[in-house]
Design an enzyme around this catalytic site. Structure first.
Site, PDB file in Angstrom:
ATOM      1  N   HIS A  15       0.832  -1.201   0.000  1.00 17.14           N
ATOM      2  CA  HIS A  15       0.000   0.000   0.000  1.00 17.14           C
ATOM      3  C   HIS A  15       0.871   1.257   0.000  1.00 17.14           C
ATOM      4  CE1 HIS A  15      -3.013   2.818   1.848  1.00 17.14           C
ATOM      5  NE2 HIS A  15      -3.798   2.156   1.019  1.00 17.14           N
ATOM      6  N   SER A  29      -8.858 -15.284  -0.815  1.00 18.54           N
ATOM      7  CA  SER A  29      -9.091 -13.864  -1.022  1.00 18.54           C
ATOM      8  C   SER A  29     -10.491 -13.643  -1.569  1.00 18.54           C
ATOM      9  CB  SER A  29      -8.055 -13.332  -2.020  1.00 18.54           C
ATOM     10  OG  SER A  29      -8.434 -12.048  -2.464  1.00 18.54           O
TER      11      SER A  29
HETATM   12  C1  LIG Z   1      -6.941   0.057   2.412  1.00 22.94           C
HETATM   13  C2  LIG Z   1      -5.576  -0.366   2.754  1.00 22.94           C
HETATM   14  C3  LIG Z   1      -4.800   0.331   3.708  1.00 22.94           C
HETATM   15  C4  LIG Z   1      -5.228   1.531   4.475  1.00 22.94           C
HETATM   16  O1  LIG Z   1      -6.149   2.323   3.967  1.00 22.94           O
HETATM   17  P1  LIG Z   1      -7.016   3.396   4.766  1.00 22.94           P
HETATM   18  O2  LIG Z   1      -7.839   3.946   3.680  1.00 22.94           O
HETATM   19  O3  LIG Z   1      -6.045   4.388   5.334  1.00 22.94           O
HETATM   20  O4  LIG Z   1      -7.780   2.681   5.830  1.00 22.94           O
HETATM   21  C5  LIG Z   1      -3.551  -0.161   4.008  1.00 22.94           C
HETATM   22  N1  LIG Z   1      -3.082  -1.267   3.419  1.00 22.94           N
HETATM   23  C6  LIG Z   1      -3.796  -1.971   2.531  1.00 22.94           C
HETATM   24  C7  LIG Z   1      -3.218  -3.232   1.972  1.00 22.94           C
HETATM   25  C8  LIG Z   1      -5.063  -1.532   2.164  1.00 22.94           C
HETATM   26  O5  LIG Z   1      -5.749  -2.249   1.253  1.00 22.94           O
END
Ligand SMILES: *Cc1c(COP(=O)(O)O)cnc(C)c1O
Length: 362
Positions: free
Chosen positions: A82, A284
């Protein structure tokens, strides 16, 4: 929960230390944290954590703990991680090494080993994905730990598990690999507005109590300890989470997880039957398929796209009828585009399929 909207509930500061602001929901927050600590097998007197404003904040916190424990460490994260992980690297000025990913979205462990071996002198702070954003892939935590040990990083590594979505699903799938503090991990975070469906953005981060001692300072003005990333924190979020966890219980959540996996399989199969290239990782509920060429369709269904692919994350509120409607409309739009001589995107490279389904059409 509507009756609480008229209160300005604020859990500022450390959830375990009362601040001088009285309108808070700390009892609910701590109850929710206890639940998560138990889920990830960390004893009540050995954990620390808090309800964050989102999954981003959980990652920022977990990786900060890693950086404070190992100030000269390097962050390792797969390229499918992310964006908040790379943001942490920039904010904390920690060198970040990107690891290749397999076509499934999982970290390529051979590349991880090779990159570790290039940096033997510096500790490793590793972000492990428990469900990547785009493909829902689960990094192999056990293999990552054994590679760290084999490469001589024993006692010189910190692992943060980013479980934004699937962190809450994995414990309810019998054959899934376990995310647990009985393994040498340092922190886990999840989002509260994803699988739990909280109506306001929030998240949970859990770490070991011994770790937060390195980053907390006492703040007289709050008469509390400062160990969180944000100061003021949403006091309604813990109440929503507490309510949801109590209403559903373990049994209810397990049922919803199973339903999501079943429905995701249904969607992937329907897409393939209709000649749309699609893939779904085991364990998943994120179905990946070729990016629709029709922007109106993408907007209508609020699809998230990345280069040639789009995905659908099948959540508990979605039923088979909705998925069938989606497929039907997608296929109709696609046929219309085909007649208009748009090329159907080939996604074999993105999702690892040997024979490209789109060639049937071209
Ligand atoms: C959605 C997501 C996040 C965090 O997202 P927020 O919108 O800040 O809650 C972090 N890591 C992954 C893998 C995600 O899919």
């Amino acid at each position: 929960m509507a009756q609480f909207q008229s209160f300005s509930i604020n859990n500022l500061g450390d959830p375990f230390i009362e601040s001088n602001y009285g309108v808070h929901s700390r009892q609910f927050e701590v109850a929710v944290l206890d639940w998560f600590a138990c889920l990830w097998e960390l004893q009540q007197d050995q954990y620390w954590g808090y309800i964050t404003n989102c999954g981003n904040e959980g990652n920022l916190h977990g990786l900060l703990v890693g950086r404070e424990l190992f100030p000269d460490g390097i962050i390792y994260a797969s390229c499918e991680s992310h964006y908040s992980v790379f943001k942490a690297g920039r904010m904390y000025r920690v060198e970040c090494v990107k690891i290749d990913a397999l076509v499934t979205g999982e970290m390529n462990c051979a590349d991880f080993r090779a990159k570790l071996l290039e940096n033997l002198g510096r500790p490793a702070i590793v972000n492990v994905n428990i469900g990547t954003t785009v493909k829902g892939a689960i990094d192999d935590l056990d293999r990552i730990i054994s590679i760290l040990v084999e490469c001589g990083f024993q006692n010189r590594f910190y692992i943060h598990c980013d479980g934004a979505l699937a962190g809450l699903m994995m414990p309810f799938i019998r054959q899934a690999p376990k995310v647990t503090f009985t393994k040498p991990i340092g922190s886990v975070s999840v989002s509260g507005h994803k699988f739990m469906g909280c109506p306001v953005p929030c998240g949970v981060v859990i770490t070991k109590l011994e770790h937060v001692k390195v980053l907390s300072t006492d703040i007289e003005y709050l008469s509390s300890r400062d160990a969180t990333i944000m100061g003021s924190r949403n006091g309604h979020a813990p109440m929503y989470l507490w309510y949801t966890l109590n209403k559903k219980g373990y049994k209810g959540i397990r049922k919803e997880v199973q339903k999501c996996l079943r429905n995701a399989h249904h969607l992937a199969n329907r897409l393939k039957e209709m000649g749309v290239s699609a893939s779904l990782n085991e364990l998943s509920s994120t179905v990946v398929f070729e990016r629709p060429q029709d922007e109106t369709f993408v907007h209508k269904w609020q699809l998230a796209c990345e280069s040639n692919i789009a995905h659908v994350v099948v959540m508990p509120n979605i039923d088979v009828e909705k998925l069938d409607d989606f497929v039907e409309e997608l296929v109709a739009r696609r046929a219309w585009h085909e007649r208009k001589v748009f090329d159907i995107l080939c996604v074999a490279k993105d999702i690892g399929q040997e024979n490209c389904l789109c060639s049937l059409h071209n």
